[in-house]
Design a protein around this motif. Structure first.
Motif, PDB file in Angstrom:
ATOM      1  N   VAL B  74       0.843  -1.203   0.000  1.00 47.98           N
ATOM      2  CA  VAL B  74       0.000   0.000   0.000  1.00 47.98           C
ATOM      3  C   VAL B  74       0.874   1.247   0.000  1.00 47.98           C
ATOM      4  N   ILE B  75       1.925   1.194   0.829  1.00 50.72           N
ATOM      5  CA  ILE B  75       2.832   2.341   0.891  1.00 50.72           C
ATOM      6  C   ILE B  75       3.424   2.614  -0.482  1.00 50.72           C
ATOM      7  N   LYS B  76       3.777   1.545  -1.156  1.00 47.30           N
ATOM      8  CA  LYS B  76       4.353   1.706  -2.490  1.00 47.30           C
ATOM      9  C   LYS B  76       3.327   2.321  -3.444  1.00 47.30           C
ATOM     10  N   VAL B  77       2.082   1.862  -3.323  1.00 45.74           N
ATOM     11  CA  VAL B  77       1.025   2.395  -4.183  1.00 45.74           C
ATOM     12  C   VAL B  77       0.846   3.895  -3.945  1.00 45.74           C
ATOM     13  N   VAL B  78       0.815   4.292  -2.671  1.00 47.58           N
ATOM     14  CA  VAL B  78       0.640   5.708  -2.354  1.00 47.58           C
ATOM     15  C   VAL B  78       1.793   6.523  -2.923  1.00 47.58           C
ATOM     16  N   ARG B  79       2.983   6.006  -2.724  1.00 39.66           N
ATOM     17  CA  ARG B  79       4.156   6.719  -3.212  1.00 39.66           C
ATOM     18  C   ARG B  79       4.088   6.882  -4.737  1.00 39.66           C
ATOM     19  N   ASP B  80       3.756   5.790  -5.408  1.00 40.61           N
ATOM     20  CA  ASP B  80       3.648   5.840  -6.868  1.00 40.61           C
ATOM     21  C   ASP B  80       2.612   6.853  -7.318  1.00 40.61           C
ATOM     22  N   GLU B  81       1.469   6.838  -6.615  1.00 42.33           N
ATOM     23  CA  GLU B  81       0.394   7.752  -7.013  1.00 42.33           C
ATOM     24  C   GLU B  81       0.769   9.215  -6.765  1.00 42.33           C
ATOM     25  N   LEU B  82       1.449   9.456  -5.653  1.00 38.18           N
ATOM     26  CA  LEU B  82       1.897  10.827  -5.373  1.00 38.18           C
ATOM     27  C   LEU B  82       2.818  11.298  -6.494  1.00 38.18           C
ATOM     28  N   GLN B  83       3.742  10.417  -6.836  1.00 41.18           N
ATOM     29  CA  GLN B  83       4.707  10.764  -7.885  1.00 41.18           C
ATOM     30  C   GLN B  83       3.985  10.972  -9.218  1.00 41.18           C
ATOM     31  N   GLU B  84       3.049  10.078  -9.491  1.00 36.31           N
ATOM     32  CA  GLU B  84       2.287  10.157 -10.744  1.00 36.31           C
ATOM     33  C   GLU B  84       1.515  11.473 -10.817  1.00 36.31           C
ATOM     34  N   THR B  85       0.905  11.836  -9.693  1.00 35.48           N
ATOM     35  CA  THR B  85       0.111  13.063  -9.664  1.00 35.48           C
ATOM     36  C   THR B  85       0.981  14.295  -9.907  1.00 35.48           C
ATOM     37  N   MET B  86       2.230  14.212  -9.485  1.00 32.22           N
ATOM     38  CA  MET B  86       3.111  15.368  -9.688  1.00 32.22           C
ATOM     39  C   MET B  86       3.778  15.351 -11.054  1.00 32.22           C
ATOM     40  N   GLY B  87       3.296  14.533 -11.927  1.00 33.49           N
ATOM     41  CA  GLY B  87       3.833  14.540 -13.287  1.00 33.49           C
ATOM     42  C   GLY B  87       4.633  13.303 -13.612  1.00 33.49           C
ATOM     43  N   GLY B  88       4.756  12.393 -12.685  1.00 36.30           N
ATOM     44  CA  GLY B  88       5.426  11.122 -12.972  1.00 36.30           C
ATOM     45  C   GLY B  88       6.927  11.230 -13.021  1.00 36.30           C
ATOM     46  N   THR B  89       7.420  11.406 -14.209  1.00 38.39           N
ATOM     47  CA  THR B  89       8.873  11.434 -14.359  1.00 38.39           C
ATOM     48  C   THR B  89       9.368  12.865 -14.415  1.00 38.39           C
ATOM     49  N   GLN B  90      10.645  13.014 -14.256  1.00 37.41           N
ATOM     50  CA  GLN B  90      11.228  14.346 -14.298  1.00 37.41           C
ATOM     51  C   GLN B  90      11.142  14.897 -15.707  1.00 37.41           C
ATOM     52  N   ALA B  91      10.544  16.051 -15.840  1.00 40.36           N
ATOM     53  CA  ALA B  91      10.397  16.650 -17.160  1.00 40.36           C
ATOM     54  C   ALA B  91      11.601  17.537 -17.466  1.00 40.36           C
ATOM     55  N   THR B  92      12.276  17.239 -18.540  1.00 43.00           N
ATOM     56  CA  THR B  92      13.426  18.058 -18.911  1.00 43.00           C
ATOM     57  C   THR B  92      12.937  19.282 -19.676  1.00 43.00           C
ATOM     58  N   PHE B  93      13.454  20.399 -19.277  1.00 42.02           N
ATOM     59  CA  PHE B  93      13.057  21.644 -19.925  1.00 42.02           C
ATOM     60  C   PHE B  93      13.890  21.812 -21.184  1.00 42.02           C
ATOM     61  N   GLN B  94      13.247  21.723 -22.316  1.00 38.48           N
ATOM     62  CA  GLN B  94      13.985  21.830 -23.572  1.00 38.48           C
ATOM     63  C   GLN B  94      13.506  23.003 -24.395  1.00 38.48           C
ATOM     64  N   LEU B  95      14.464  23.655 -25.022  1.00 34.28           N
ATOM     65  CA  LEU B  95      14.105  24.729 -25.924  1.00 34.28           C
ATOM     66  C   LEU B  95      14.381  24.242 -27.337  1.00 34.28           C
ATOM     67  N   PRO B  96      13.591  24.700 -28.281  1.00 31.35           N
ATOM     68  CA  PRO B  96      13.806  24.275 -29.670  1.00 31.35           C
ATOM     69  C   PRO B  96      15.084  24.893 -30.229  1.00 31.35           C
ATOM     70  N   GLY B  97      15.512  24.405 -31.375  1.00 31.35           N
ATOM     71  CA  GLY B  97      16.735  24.920 -31.982  1.00 31.35           C
ATOM     72  C   GLY B  97      16.586  26.361 -32.457  1.00 31.35           C
ATOM     73  N   ALA B  98      15.358  26.824 -32.588  1.00 37.42           N
ATOM     74  CA  ALA B  98      15.126  28.171 -33.103  1.00 37.42           C
ATOM     75  C   ALA B  98      15.934  29.206 -32.342  1.00 37.42           C
ATOM     76  N   LYS B  99      16.350  30.227 -33.047  1.00 39.71           N
ATOM     77  CA  LYS B  99      17.128  31.263 -32.398  1.00 39.71           C
ATOM     78  C   LYS B  99      16.498  32.600 -32.679  1.00 39.71           C
ATOM     79  N   PRO B 100      16.089  33.369 -31.727  1.00 36.06           N
ATOM     80  CA  PRO B 100      16.178  33.027 -30.304  1.00 36.06           C
ATOM     81  C   PRO B 100      15.001  32.166 -29.847  1.00 36.06           C
ATOM     82  N   ALA B 101      15.261  31.346 -28.852  1.00 35.59           N
ATOM     83  CA  ALA B 101      14.189  30.619 -28.189  1.00 35.59           C
ATOM     84  C   ALA B 101      13.516  31.600 -27.234  1.00 35.59           C
TER      85      ALA B 101
END
Lengths: 331, 446
Positions: B74-101
């Motif tokens: 259950v603890i694992k489930v709660v932890r997973d759900e908390l993480q999932e609710t916050m977006g799951g995985t770490q989102a990398t902030f990427q800018l496109p190649g366009a200049k200027p971004a």
């Protein structure tokens, strides 16, 4: 004995253990890259029915068939940031008083107004310099509140001095300067990075010399968990006390109405540090209700004295428990 | 920030843990308590209910109920759900190649937009890019001055030409195109989501500069209003993600859960201090770990790896174990620990100590004491540091004078050192490696 060394030891051991174990770090989850436009859109939510009064919603709860109207009522208070435990207590109190036929909304409103009732006026002496110290976390609206308060006092015929003891934030004194001019107040500042206590001291002396009625001291925003910064605030208070020969007449804590339960922790920490005498609740012109001030009042006895309703210079009003309670229960 | 919530969940799970097998009623009462804890942590009511519904479904599944360690499951489930609710995985902030971004920053008043802009500017500067800051907050007094001053500090140019926000943003973008800047960061005025004129202005700015990212600064201390704000900004300017600010306080940060859940957009960055360098990628997994009482160990490890020398740390460990740890080593440890940040912040990252639950976290520590201790040790001779027993009355007086302290403070320091040495010895007792609470089952440590 002081216990500062415990974290040194614990962290040292922790780091040492890591080094010995040669822990190889494996990044938990796979990294998902997000390029604009590639993310799925948000779950479509129905437009919130902001226009419908919260009070009407509660009333409809009691009119129609609802499983547990009291639970729903409690939820509405939680949504106003009253907090689960305070909301529970308020609802229990109302429920005890409830007899069929009475208006549940009015009962809740009564209960809230009762908790918040009491002396909400600024307590400023006449015939000598009154000193108001203003404190709060970053971005709560201290400087704006000071500008509005200065203007309010000036309109009431008092001559006002302002002290820029926020010497940390970039352009803080420029911001205060603009407000001082708008409110026609006298301003004491030093360069950025100056000692905030020294600004406070100078300001008291300057305000006394000019014969000002009120001195309002702006301080840098600080998170209440940063001990060195809270110590600095204590020092500013001590300096004010020394310079004026008595502690500040009012120490106002500026709280942002959009804050949640952390507002209680803020109130506690600032009260511990500088004996806050009242709260200025800002940003009440949005959708936030600032319900956490109920717990602040219950737990710390701190009255709300002023409320901020917008960015214009006249948007600062004295606190009215009844109006606040009604607003808590309406959209 | 999640300390109190962590404490509450600890209490709930302790009950679960002792029971071995789960009954649906037990799960429900635990979830009830957890709901209160989540609401106390400022998680939006709807988000909390949604999360608990998912936890309940999974917790009551055959797999969990029949598991030998259902509580752990259950603890694992709660932890997973908390993480999932916050977006799951770490989102990398990427800018496109366009200049200027182009990045646009928006948010309500006091949420930390201007500071976040400067922090982003510094980040790109550090990466070897040429960022440009555009000050398009023409409403708040001295807002432009603030960004200009911050720009000078981080050595990033700031422009603000024009009489209204749209013009300023446009001319800033043109300036960047002309001068070959890589990244343009546009700071906008704080606005309440109910202010229709101001929200329209934000949309006009957005339409004029067509940013690749529209970031919303959200104060980690925000309450139930966070979802209302996030939805309104999303609707008006199609926010691509968030900067969660003031995360260095003790707010439990329910807003982080709420805003990602209702918008489906990730938190990219966390603001963790007032200095321009205090911007970190946001890690949903770490945040979930923190909620679950595992501490923010990964962040601490990151800091340690960035700032400390592993060989020296290993050497110190050896000395701690065989009790040859001297005041000189103590001084070095203080210097090392100081590199990692304020003591109070470090404490918050450590995993909860079983039994003593949050005693460690509730400890009020002041870096001033450490500074004084350092001054005292520095005023000692090498011999004294190696053998504190030789420090008699006259020496104490000399050390006190040398360090600007009193003999009472010198005495206290010597006592504290003895305590510290004892604690090290007992924690590291024997040849066994220390059992750091929470470490064996840390996620990400293999």
């Amino acid at each position: 004995m002081e216990l500062w060394w415990i974290p040194v030891v614990v962290v040292s051991i922790f780091v040492a253990a890591l080094a010995v174990l040669r822990v190889s770090r494996r990044r938990g989850a796979t990294t998902e890259s997000v390029v604009p436009g590639t993310r799925p859109g948000p779950a479509e939510a129905p437009p919130s029915r902001r226009t419908e009064a919260l009070g009407a919603r509660i009333r409809s709860l009691f009119g129609g068939a609802v499983d547990d109207p009291w639970a729903r009522l409690e939820e509405l208070l939680v949504k106003a940031d009253v907090g689960p435990s305070t909301a529970g207590r308020v609802v229990t109190a109302v429920r005890d008083r409830y007899t069929s036929g009475s208006d549940p909304v009015e009962l809740v409103s009564d209960e809230v107004a009762e908790i918040l009732a009491g002396d909400g006026a600024l307590d400023l002496p006449e015939g000598r310099l009154a000193v108001i110290m203003v404190v709060g976390v970053n971005g709560s609206g201290k400087t704006t509140t000071i500008g509005k308060l200065a203007s309010r006092l000036a309109r009431a015929g008092r001559s006002v001095s302002l002290a820029g003891s926020d010497t940390f934030r970039a352009a803080a004194s420029e911001q205060l300067d603009i407000w001082a001019r708008r409110a026609d107040a006298h301003l004491v500042i030093q360069q950025r990075g100056a000692d905030p206590g020294s600004v406070a001291f100078d300001a008291v002396k300057a305000a006394e010399a000019r014969g000002s009625d009120v001195l309002i001291v702006d301080t840098a925003g600080r998170l209440h968990t940063k001990q060195p910064l809270m110590d600095e605030l204590r020092k500013v208070r001590r300096v004010l006390e020394k310079a004026a020969g008595r502690p500040p007449d009012e120490t106002l804590l500026v709280l942002d109405a959009t804050t949640g339960q952390n507002g209680i922790a803020q109130a506690r920490a600032f009260t511990d540090a500088v004996e806050v005498t009242g709260v200025a609740l800002t940003k009440l012109d949005g959708t936030a209700k600032g319900g956490f001030v109920l717990a602040v009042r219950e737990q710390l006895g701190l009255p709300v004295k002023l409320i901020g309703m917008g960015e214009a210079i006249e948007d600062l009003e004295p606190f009215e428990p009844r109006t606040f309670a009604d607003r808590l229960l309406s959209a | 920030m999640f300390d109190a919530l962590t404490g509450r969940l600890d209490g709930i799970f302790k009950k679960l843990r002792t029971r071995g097998k789960l009954h649906p009623k037990q799960v429900d009462s635990a979830l009830d308590e957890m709901r209160t804890a989540l609401l106390d942590a400022d998680v939006a009511v709807e988000v909390a209910d949604d999360l608990l519904q998912r936890v309940r479904t999974r917790a009551l599944s055959e797999e969990v109920m029949k598991s030998l360690t259902p509580a752990q499951q259950v603890i694992k489930v709660v932890r997973d759900e908390l993480q999932e609710t916050m977006g799951g995985t770490q989102a990398t902030f990427q800018l496109p190649g366009a200049k200027p971004a182009v990045i646009m920053m928006a948010g309500v008043q006091g949420s930390g937009k201007t500071t976040a802009c400067a922090k982003l500017g510094r980040m790109y500067k550090e990466k070897g890019k040429r960022p440009l800051l555009v000050a398009a907050d023409l409403w708040r007094p001295a807002a432009i001055d603030q960004l200009v001053t911050l720009g000078q500090e981080i050595d990033v140019p700031v422009v603000s030409e024009g009489k209204d926000a749209v013009k300023v943003a446009k001319s800033g973008l043109k300036h960047a195109q002309r001068e070959g800047f890589d990244v343009v960061i546009v700071d906008t005025a704080g606005r309440l989501h109910v202010d229709e004129d101001m929200m329209r202005e934000a949309r006009r700015v957005k339409d004029a500069i067509r940013p690749h990212h529209v970031l919303m600064a959200c104060d980690a201390m925000t309450g139930q209003d966070a979802v209302v704000q996030a939805r309104a900004f999303m609707r008006e300017i199609d926010t691509t993600g968030f900067v969660l600010t003031k995360l260095d306080g003790d707010a439990r940060g329910g807003a982080a859960l709420s805003i990602t859940a209702v918008t489906g957009r990730p938190v990219f960055f966390a603001g963790t201090g007032e200095r321009p360098a205090d911007l970190e990628p946001f890690h949903p997994d770490r945040m979930a770990s923190r909620i679950m009482g595992m501490g923010d160990v990964l962040s601490l490890i990151d800091k340690a790896q960035e700032n400390l020398d592993a060989d020296r740390a290993a050497e110190a460990a050896k000395k701690m174990m065989d009790a040859s740890f001297t005041l000189e080593d103590f001084l070095e440890q203080m210097e090392q620990v100081r590199k990692l940040g304020p003591l109070q912040d470090l404490l918050a990252m450590l995993p909860g100590v079983p039994g003593g639950k949050n005693a460690l976290k509730e400890l009020q520590v002041d870096d001033g004491h450490m500074a004084r201790a350092e001054a005292i040790i520095r005023s000692m001779t090498r011999e004294e540091r190696r053998d504190p027993a030789m420090i008699g009355g006259p020496r104490r007086l000399r050390i006190a004078r040398g360090s600007g302290t009193t003999t009472a403070e010198v005495n206290a320091l010597l006592k504290e050192f003895e305590q510290a040495r004892k604690m090290m010895k007992s924690m590291l007792g024997g040849k066994r490696m220390p059992r750091i609470p929470g470490m064996p089952n840390l996620p990400g440590l293999g």
